[in-house]
Write a protein that holds these residues in place. Structure first.
Motif, mmCIF file in Angstrom:
data_model
loop_
_atom_site.group_PDB
_atom_site.id
_atom_site.type_symbol
_atom_site.label_atom_id
_atom_site.label_comp_id
_atom_site.label_asym_id
_atom_site.label_seq_id
_atom_site.Cartn_x
_atom_site.Cartn_y
_atom_site.Cartn_z
ATOM 1 N N VAL A 3 0.923 -1.256 0.110
ATOM 2 C CA VAL A 3 0.019 0.225 -0.190
ATOM 3 C C VAL A 3 0.932 1.252 0.087
ATOM 4 O O VAL A 3 1.531 1.380 1.000
ATOM 5 N N GLY A 10 -5.418 5.422 2.786
ATOM 6 C CA GLY A 10 -4.361 4.310 2.762
ATOM 7 C C GLY A 10 -3.890 3.676 3.858
ATOM 8 O O GLY A 10 -4.020 2.614 4.003
ATOM 9 N N LEU A 13 -6.900 1.628 4.798
ATOM 10 C CA LEU A 13 -7.050 0.349 4.175
ATOM 11 C C LEU A 13 -5.890 -0.740 4.625
ATOM 12 O O LEU A 13 -6.103 -1.852 4.800
ATOM 13 N N ALA A 14 -4.777 -0.150 4.893
ATOM 14 C CA ALA A 14 -3.714 -1.084 5.241
ATOM 15 C C ALA A 14 -3.849 -1.661 6.651
ATOM 16 O O ALA A 14 -3.686 -2.806 6.827
ATOM 17 N N VAL A 24 1.108 -6.616 4.789
ATOM 18 C CA VAL A 24 1.076 -5.556 4.255
ATOM 19 C C VAL A 24 2.452 -4.949 4.299
ATOM 20 O O VAL A 24 2.861 -4.787 5.548
ATOM 21 N N GLY A 26 3.471 -1.016 4.002
ATOM 22 C CA GLY A 26 3.088 0.302 3.943
ATOM 23 C C GLY A 26 4.091 1.373 3.306
ATOM 24 O O GLY A 26 5.309 1.121 4.099
ATOM 25 N N VAL A 67 -1.537 -1.045 -3.952
ATOM 26 C CA VAL A 67 -2.459 -0.218 -4.041
ATOM 27 C C VAL A 67 -1.868 1.213 -4.028
ATOM 28 O O VAL A 67 -0.890 1.401 -3.088
ATOM 29 N N ALA A 69 -2.475 4.539 -3.151
ATOM 30 C CA ALA A 69 -3.476 5.421 -2.475
ATOM 31 C C ALA A 69 -3.111 6.819 -1.937
ATOM 32 O O ALA A 69 -3.559 7.163 -1.155
#
Length: 218
Positions: A3, A10, A13-14, A24, A26, A67, A69
């Motif tokens: 992400v 973001g 979401l993470a 994940v 980030g 993703v 974001a």
């Protein structure tokens, strides 16, 4: 999953992905923001996502899904998406803030584009009008709504209600209003023999214009 861009969208979401058991990574270019997320996102780091060498060093190319974001920095959003495509990421999701932004993201390699503010605005508009209690658009012209049955379809089996011929919609699930055995029931699949009553909640699918017209029926 990677992400990139850990602003409100973001980071939320993470964190949700982590809570659901997804590993994940980030990435954000703001050190203070990254530091504030340590402990919430197990793998989080500061990096410039517009630098392909930085992405390579972080092993981003090894991830199946990414993703983007990034919020208001449209240039960084587009360049990052393009670099992820260059790295061969097979499933790229990107956040857009306008229709033009969305078109460009698609052209440079995004497989899925989401517009959270636009989508939420549309959803709220649907909830504020008519008898729609919930609304999910699943394609450009197709939606699922939660509503209560209009008078014309109450008290008869669904097969006799002529839903498809009259409104072009299908009832796929029903949550009865009345408690069963002292317990409040949840949603169950609707069948041709299902008989709706006043106060039931139903899930209806169909073209957007059709489900809106159905929900507006008294």
């Amino acid at each position: 999953m990677v992400v990139i861009g850990l602003g409100r969208f973001g980071s939320a979401l993470a964190r949700e992905l982590v809570n659901r058991g997804t590993e994940v990574l980030g990435i954000d270019n703001r050190p203070k923001l990254v530091q504030s997320l340590v402990g919430q996102i197990p793998h989080v780091t500061t990096a410039d996502s517009t630098d392909i060498e930085a992405l390579r060093q972080l092993g981003v190319a090894d991830f199946h899904r990414a993703v983007v974001a990034i919020g208001t920095d449209i240039q960084a959003s587009i360049l990052t998406t393009s670099l992820l495509s260059d790295l061969g990421i097979p499933d790229i999701w990107a956040k857009a803030i306008s229709a033009q932004h969305s078109n460009i993201l698609t052209r440079v390699g995004a497989h899925h584009v989401v517009a959270p503010e636009h989508d939420m605005g549309e959803r709220v508009a649907h909830l504020l009008t008519g008898r729609i209690l919930d609304y999910v658009e699943v394609d450009a012209d197709f939606a699922v709504i939660k509503t209560k049955p209009p008078r014309d379809v109450v008290g008869v089996p669904l097969r006799e209600s002529r839903l498809r011929s009259r409104w072009g919609v299908t009832v796929v699930a029903v949550k009865p209003q009345a408690a069963i055995g002292g317990q409040q029931p949840g949603f169950t699949h609707a069948t041709p023999d299902t008989v709706l009553t006043y106060g039931d909640l139903i899930l209806v699918v169909g073209a957007i214009d059709n489900v809106e017209r159905f929900a507006a029926t008294e």
